[in-house]
Design an enzyme around this catalytic site. Sequence first.
Site, PDB file in Angstrom:
ATOM      1  N   HIS A  76       0.817  -1.214   0.000  1.00 27.13           N
ATOM      2  CA  HIS A  76       0.000   0.000   0.000  1.00 27.13           C
ATOM      3  C   HIS A  76       0.858   1.275   0.000  1.00 27.13           C
ATOM      4  CE1 HIS A  76      -3.046  -2.898   1.335  1.00 27.13           C
ATOM      5  NE2 HIS A  76      -3.961  -1.998   1.037  1.00 27.13           N
ATOM      6  N   ALA A  77       2.174   1.150   0.158  1.00 26.24           N
ATOM      7  CA  ALA A  77       3.037   2.337   0.218  1.00 26.24           C
ATOM      8  C   ALA A  77       3.031   3.163  -1.073  1.00 26.24           C
ATOM      9  CB  ALA A  77       4.461   1.944   0.604  1.00 26.24           C
TER      10      ALA A  77
END
Length: 183
Positions: free
Chosen positions: A112-113
């Site tokens: 998700h970064a």
Amino acid sequence: MPRITDAKILMIATHGFEQSELEFPRDQLRVKGAEVSVASLDGKAIKGWEGDDWGREAEADLALEAVRVDDYDALVLPGGQINPDLLRINDDVIELINAFYDQGKVVAAICHAPWLLIEAGLVKGRTMTSFQSIKTDMINAGADWQDAEVVADNGIVTSRNPDDLKAFVGKIVEEIEEGWHPR
């Protein structure tokens, strides 16, 4: 040519980072000889997320405000749902990501970064990957999204999930050893 054994790498994270996505790159890059520092928002230990619950703490080496981009060759951003969602609303984090990018340094984000890369405006026109659930976010931000374990586009490295960590670390090393990435 730069070598991984001479590299200084910064990881930025806060509470709710995916346990393996901080620990594996941190530890493997250290094994390969890099100096890896973890920055948290306040310089204090942060708690990971593992499976369906809170995981272990990771010590922070410095606070975000103490980070000097000139001291590092690369930036690594671990994922998890909570960690990047908290970081992407912090202007100082986004400014740091942009500073690494503007200086041609490696910027790596997993899971998700890449939300942080969207927030920093670094996605449009780039080939990237991410966790499946943010694929639409990536495409809407202008990425050429690929379902691949690791994608590198001019020094920006992205991966999908913890299963891709070995390839993620390998590509980070490769991109660092390629040197400065003109942008």
